[in-house]
Design an enzyme around this catalytic site. Structure first.
Site, short mmCIF file in Angstrom:
data_model
loop_
_atom_site.label_atom_id
_atom_site.label_comp_id
_atom_site.label_asym_id
_atom_site.label_seq_id
_atom_site.Cartn_x
_atom_site.Cartn_y
_atom_site.Cartn_z
CG MET A 1 -2.00 -1.10 1.11
SD MET A 1 -2.99 -1.21 2.59
CE MET A 1 -1.81 -2.01 3.69
CB ALA A 2 1.65 3.61 -2.72
CB CYS A 90 -1.82 -0.41 -8.66
SG CYS A 90 -2.03 1.32 -8.15
CE LYS A 131 -3.60 -7.15 -4.06
NZ LYS A 131 -3.61 -6.05 -3.08
CG HIS A 161 -8.64 -6.35 -4.37
ND1 HIS A 161 -8.58 -6.11 -3.01
CD2 HIS A 161 -9.67 -5.60 -4.84
CE1 HIS A 161 -9.53 -5.24 -2.69
NE2 HIS A 161 -10.20 -4.93 -3.78
CG ASN A 193 -6.37 -8.17 -0.96
OD1 ASN A 193 -6.33 -7.31 -1.84
ND2 ASN A 193 -6.32 -7.85 0.31
N GLY A 194 -9.35 -8.77 0.11
CA GLY A 194 -10.48 -7.86 -0.02
C GLY A 194 -11.44 -7.94 1.14
CG ASP A 195 -14.45 -6.09 1.22
OD1 ASP A 195 -13.79 -5.05 1.02
OD2 ASP A 195 -15.42 -6.42 0.53
#
Length: 323
Positions: A1-2, A90, A131, A161, A193-195
């Site tokens: 996460m940038a 991204c 990813k 994601h 990935n997600g939530d």
């Protein structure tokens, strides 16, 4: 996460335990090469990578196979990272439309194959992972096809994601779609990935979906102890309670000291504003705290705002704001 998962945050997470593999902020491969060729300091996003504990993944992005391979070779050989991860997920416009990278490449499976296959050779024996998102848009979901490309190119694992790039972070992650991808993979693990914002949701992901692992991202930014809670739940142990508000405050201040230790008081204080907002998120008085901490520029101001406005627990064990 940038902008978030730098060495300071990783040290805080590592202190709580529970995370099997930590990852850096995504690194612009082309920018890394430019800095290297001009004998400039390596990117801030590689701060701490050479010295910190393993396992550790470094995530990189670009659309040029040769550039990616060059950076991957350095990461594996010089930095000796545990995993080189490629960001094909991204959705931010600066990465997609301007740089034709990240999730933009989901529309170009052959380019993805070239990037992965060259990185695999350059990084060997260090594993290369990828990813992705479900696709570029709800009308163009091609994750099953991409999963095959990723595996055929030699990647060691695939993280998905459960949204499309167009979705950004709106709505809910589609875990059914993530789970379907497993049948299109032969040997490599699938990571969902997600939530995932609670230990209970992590357990449910393994119980209800065909995944080999899970990735926690945004939900951990103000709760670096979430990994420890999830790990305990997966072991069938009682889930550790949330730290007290006083303990959370001390975690945030420890985080702040690590940041200014690297970047100095002025830059470090400005950088810490967003982290402080994350620590207060969801708490009574968070908006009031954020409005004040967003203006600080010195250590004295930061500590003053935290002392006066960061949510605390009163005698009734409820969140409030000190005055």
């Amino acid at each position: 996460m940038a902008g978030f998962t730098n060495a300071a945050f990783r040290e805080i997470v590592r202190g709580f335990g529970g995370a099997g593999l930590l990852a850096t902020e995504m690194v612009n491969a082309r920018g890394f090469v430019w800095l290297d060729e001009n004998e400039a300091e390596h990117p801030d996003r590689l701060w701490g990578v050479a010295e910190e504990s393993r396992p550790l993944a470094v995530q990189i992005w670009d659309n040029d196979p040769d550039t990616m391979a060059k950076v991957g070779r350095r990461l594996a050989g010089e930095y000796k990272v545990s995993v080189v991860d490629i960001n094909f997920g991204c959705p931010v416009r600066q990465v997609t439309e301007k740089a034709h990278s990240g999730s933009y490449l989901l529309r170009d499976p052959m380019r993805m194959h070239a990037i992965i296959s060259q990185l695999v050779v350059a990084c060997a024996p260090t594993p290369v992972t990828a990813k992705i998102r479900l696709g570029c848009s709800p009308d163009n979901v091609n994750c099953n096809e991409i999963a095959k490309v990723v595996e055929e190119a030699g990647a060691a694992a695939l993280t998905v994601h459960g949204r499309t790039a167009k979705d950004m972070f709106k709505g809910h992650a589609d875990w059914d779609r993530i789970s379907e991808i497993k049948s299109h993979l032969k040997n490599i693990p699938l990571i969902g990935n997600g939530d995932l914002d609670s230990a209970e949701k992590v357990v449910a992901a393994f119980q209800n979906y065909n995944v080999d692992g899970v990735m926690i991202a945004r939900a951990c930014l103000g709760r670096p102890w979430l990994f420890a809670q999830a790990a305990a739940a997966l072991r069938g142990e009682p889930i550790p309670p949330e730290p007290t508000m006083l303990e959370q405050r001390e975690v945030m201040l420890r985080h702040y000291q690590l940041v200014i230790g690297r970047f100095g008081e002025e830059k470090g204080t400005v950088l810490m504003r967003k982290y402080a907002c994350c620590y207060a998120q969801g708490k009574h008085g968070a908006r009031f705290f954020r409005s004040h901490v967003a203006k600080v520029s010195t250590s004295q101001q930061f500590h003053s705002v935290v002392d006066e406005f960061f949510p605390v627990v009163d005698n009734q064990d409820r969140a409030t704001v000190s005055s």
